[in-house]
Design an enzyme around this catalytic site. Structure first.
Site, PDB file in Angstrom:
ATOM      1  N   THR A  62      21.103 -54.873  50.903  1.00  0.00           N
ATOM      2  CA  THR A  62      21.112 -53.282  50.618  1.00  0.00           C
ATOM      3  C   THR A  62      22.408 -52.676  51.658  1.00  0.00           C
ATOM      4  OG1 THR A  62      19.429 -51.609  51.202  1.00  0.00           O
ATOM      5  CG2 THR A  62      19.721 -53.498  52.665  1.00  0.00           C
ATOM      6  N   LYS A  66      26.608 -53.769  49.619  1.00  0.00           N
ATOM      7  CA  LYS A  66      26.418 -54.140  48.119  1.00  0.00           C
ATOM      8  C   LYS A  66      27.819 -54.293  47.339  1.00  0.00           C
ATOM      9  CE  LYS A  66      22.169 -51.455  47.428  1.00  0.00           C
ATOM     10  NZ  LYS A  66      21.534 -50.251  46.655  1.00  0.00           N
ATOM     11  N   GLU A  78      26.498 -58.971  33.970  1.00  0.00           N
ATOM     12  CA  GLU A  78      27.392 -57.821  33.368  1.00  0.00           C
ATOM     13  C   GLU A  78      27.111 -56.517  33.917  1.00  0.00           C
ATOM     14  OE1 GLU A  78      26.259 -57.605  29.158  1.00  0.00           O
ATOM     15  OE2 GLU A  78      27.922 -56.095  28.869  1.00  0.00           O
ATOM     16  N   ASN A  87      22.564 -55.903  44.212  1.00  0.00           N
ATOM     17  CA  ASN A  87      21.465 -56.213  45.137  1.00  0.00           C
ATOM     18  C   ASN A  87      20.616 -57.432  45.162  1.00  0.00           C
ATOM     19  OD1 ASN A  87      20.287 -55.723  42.962  1.00  0.00           O
ATOM     20  ND2 ASN A  87      19.113 -53.714  43.795  1.00  0.00           N
ATOM     21  N   ASP A 102      19.810 -51.512  40.397  1.00  0.00           N
ATOM     22  CA  ASP A 102      19.611 -50.331  41.082  1.00  0.00           C
ATOM     23  C   ASP A 102      19.651 -49.291  39.668  1.00  0.00           C
ATOM     24  OD1 ASP A 102      20.096 -50.956  43.794  1.00  0.00           O
ATOM     25  OD2 ASP A 102      22.434 -50.591  43.712  1.00  0.00           O
ATOM     26  N   GLY A 129      31.533 -41.531  41.164  1.00  0.00           N
ATOM     27  CA  GLY A 129      31.581 -42.759  42.302  1.00  0.00           C
ATOM     28  C   GLY A 129      30.624 -43.985  41.990  1.00  0.00           C
ATOM     29  N   GLY A 130      30.437 -44.817  42.986  1.00  0.00           N
ATOM     30  CA  GLY A 130      29.533 -46.034  42.704  1.00  0.00           C
ATOM     31  C   GLY A 130      28.272 -45.640  42.270  1.00  0.00           C
ATOM     32  N   ALA A 131      27.752 -44.757  42.776  1.00  0.00           N
ATOM     33  CA  ALA A 131      26.271 -44.397  42.445  1.00  0.00           C
ATOM     34  C   ALA A 131      26.200 -44.113  40.963  1.00  0.00           C
ATOM     35  CB  ALA A 131      25.729 -43.282  43.372  1.00  0.00           C
ATOM     36  N   TYR A 218      19.731 -40.903  49.802  1.00  0.00           N
ATOM     37  CA  TYR A 218      18.354 -41.383  50.491  1.00  0.00           C
ATOM     38  C   TYR A 218      17.893 -40.436  51.585  1.00  0.00           C
ATOM     39  CZ  TYR A 218      15.345 -45.399  51.490  1.00  0.00           C
ATOM     40  OH  TYR A 218      14.250 -46.231  51.694  1.00  0.00           O
TER      41      TYR A 218
HETATM   42  P1  ATR Z   1      29.236 -43.180  46.025  1.00  0.00           P
HETATM   43  O1  ATR Z   1      29.379 -45.018  46.021  1.00  0.00           O
HETATM   44  O2  ATR Z   1      27.918 -42.967  46.953  1.00  0.00           O
HETATM   45  O3  ATR Z   1      28.905 -42.822  44.649  1.00  0.00           O
HETATM   46  P2  ATR Z   1      32.179 -42.346  46.369  1.00  0.00           P
HETATM   47  O4  ATR Z   1      32.265 -43.627  45.490  1.00  0.00           O
HETATM   48  O5  ATR Z   1      32.696 -41.918  47.413  1.00  0.00           O
HETATM   49  O6  ATR Z   1      30.418 -42.701  46.731  1.00  0.00           O
HETATM   50  O7  ATR Z   1      31.628 -41.193  45.255  1.00  0.00           O
HETATM   51  C1  ATR Z   1      31.276 -39.906  45.857  1.00  0.00           C
HETATM   52  C2  ATR Z   1      31.226 -39.012  44.520  1.00  0.00           C
HETATM   53  O8  ATR Z   1      30.625 -37.786  45.075  1.00  0.00           O
HETATM   54  C3  ATR Z   1      32.581 -38.453  43.637  1.00  0.00           C
HETATM   55  O9  ATR Z   1      32.209 -38.450  42.629  1.00  0.00           O
HETATM   56  C4  ATR Z   1      32.942 -37.494  44.385  1.00  0.00           C
HETATM   57  O10 ATR Z   1      33.619 -36.469  43.604  1.00  0.00           O
HETATM   58  P3  ATR Z   1      35.382 -36.851  43.666  1.00  0.00           P
HETATM   59  O11 ATR Z   1      35.522 -38.051  42.693  1.00  0.00           O
HETATM   60  O12 ATR Z   1      35.962 -35.616  43.173  1.00  0.00           O
HETATM   61  O13 ATR Z   1      35.859 -37.068  45.150  1.00  0.00           O
HETATM   62  C5  ATR Z   1      31.666 -36.668  44.844  1.00  0.00           C
HETATM   63  N1  ATR Z   1      31.465 -35.619  45.689  1.00  0.00           N
HETATM   64  C6  ATR Z   1      31.523 -35.800  47.117  1.00  0.00           C
HETATM   65  N2  ATR Z   1      31.320 -34.534  47.684  1.00  0.00           N
HETATM   66  C7  ATR Z   1      31.300 -33.819  46.705  1.00  0.00           C
HETATM   67  C8  ATR Z   1      31.201 -32.251  46.880  1.00  0.00           C
HETATM   68  N3  ATR Z   1      31.012 -31.760  47.906  1.00  0.00           N
HETATM   69  N4  ATR Z   1      31.289 -31.612  45.775  1.00  0.00           N
HETATM   70  C9  ATR Z   1      30.940 -32.315  44.272  1.00  0.00           C
HETATM   71  N5  ATR Z   1      31.450 -33.614  44.417  1.00  0.00           N
HETATM   72  C10 ATR Z   1      31.512 -34.331  45.445  1.00  0.00           C
END
Ligand code: ATR
Length: 303
Positions: A62, A66, A78, A87, A102, A129-131, A218
């Site tokens: 966790t 990850k 995959e 995870n 996930d 991003g990752g999520a 979360y």
């Molecule tokens: P995670 O692994 O939690 O997804 P990350 O890889 O750092 O974290 O990605 C964060 C995501 O949230 C990105 O898509 C980011 O947008 P950018 O690619 O343009 O940076 C988005 N994000 C973060 N803060 C934001 C905000 N205030 N408004 C819109 N998008 C946001």
């Protein structure tokens, strides 16, 4: 012989995994020991190596490990490779096999717990991003009518749309153009904006009555995103870690399994054993309440 398993994270004090996993093992007649490990930040690999030397057979992973687990694994499924995160891992000799549940947790939470089938729906995912990355394929597998991905940095959304288009209909669309493609049946906030109390620039038109707004961050309660969806008229708000919990519940049951698959417990000896276990553990609760406990904690057993 007792097999050794654990969940590793930092912090880890809050975890219910040892309790849940031991209960499942007991209910399904397995002899295992399942503990919680607080992994040192920056020392994931060394701690996992020590666990393996002690005889560890598998781990659930966790936050915040990850991605470290993804680098550590020798064999990525995959799903794990596509998500870039892991995870669940199991160890065989020198090999470390890795999986990612996930996305399964997310689609299960939406479809089963919220009775919201994704087939034929218009889905909007905010963030790239990752999520978001981990959620795209599981969503596309449920055959939505369209999956739209919007991100502040446009190129990241475009790259993801190109990469995942083999799995189903997906388009990258700028926040400023979302009005023209609205409304959506499901809007998922997969940005990290809620961690800082910020709101991604999603237009109110994205939400309609009956639409489900889902927050992936979360434990932040009613985030600006969920609040905005309420004011815009979205019928339902959900999320806040439920998907993570569902994923862990699935992953917790799997380290012994070759292909790390699970199936829901509906009937059969495993469910009966679990009902018996719940009866012993909660003797004062009525049968209906015990059945509810079994339903809640016991969605899956290993295949
Ligand atoms: P995670 O692994 O939690 O997804 P990350 O890889 O750092 O974290 O990605 C964060 C995501 O949230 C990105 O898509 C980011 O947008 P950018 O690619 O343009 O940076 C988005 N994000 C973060 N803060 C934001 C905000 N205030 N408004 C819109 N998008 C946001």
């Amino acid at each position: 012989m007792t097999d050794l398993y654990a969940v590793i994270g930092n912090p880890i004090g809050h975890t219910k995994s040892p309790w849940i996993h031991s209960a499942f093992a007991e209910a399904t007649g397995q002899h295992i020991s399942y503990t919680a490990i607080e992994g040192p930040l920056g020392g994931f690999a060394a701690r996992v190596n020590a666990f393996r030397r002690e005889g560890g057979r598998g781990l659930n992973i966790t936050v915040p490990f990850k991605v470290d687990a993804c680098e550590y694994a020798t064999d990525l499924s995959e799903r794990a490779a596509l998500a870039g995160a892991v995870n669940a891992m199991k160890f065989e000799g020198e090999r470390a096999f890795a999986e990612n549940f996930d996305g399964l947790g997310l689609t299960n939470d939406i479809q089963r717990n919220h009775s919201y089938p994704l087939a034929g729906k218009r889905v909007l995912v905010l963030g790239a991003g990752g999520a978001a990355r981990g959620a795209l394929r599981p969503f596309l597998e449920q055959k939505p009518a369209l999956l739209v991905i919007a991100n502040r940095t446009r190129t990241k959304a475009q790259d993801l749309a190109a990469k995942f288009s083999v799995y189903g209909p997906i388009q990258a669309i700028d926040y400023s153009d979302l009005d023209q493609h609205a409304p959506f049946d499901l809007v998922v906030n997969a940005t990290s904006a809620s961690l800082r109390g910020e709101l991604p620039p999603v237009p109110a038109a994205a939400f309609v009555r009956g639409c489900l707004a889902y927050e992936l961050v979360y434990g932040k309660g009613l985030t600006p995103f969920l609040r905005a969806s309420q004011s815009a008229g979205a019928g339902r708000q959900a999320g806040n870690g439920a998907a993570d919990r569902a994923a862990h519940r699935a992953a917790e049951l799997t380290p012994r399994q070759g292909d790390l698959q699970t199936r829901p417990i509906r009937r059969g000896p495993a469910r009966e054993r679990f009902l018996g276990w719940a009866g012993e553990r909660f003797p004062r609760r009525g049968r209906v309440r015990r059945r509810r406990i079994v339903k809640q904690w016991c969605r899956y057993v290993p295949i």
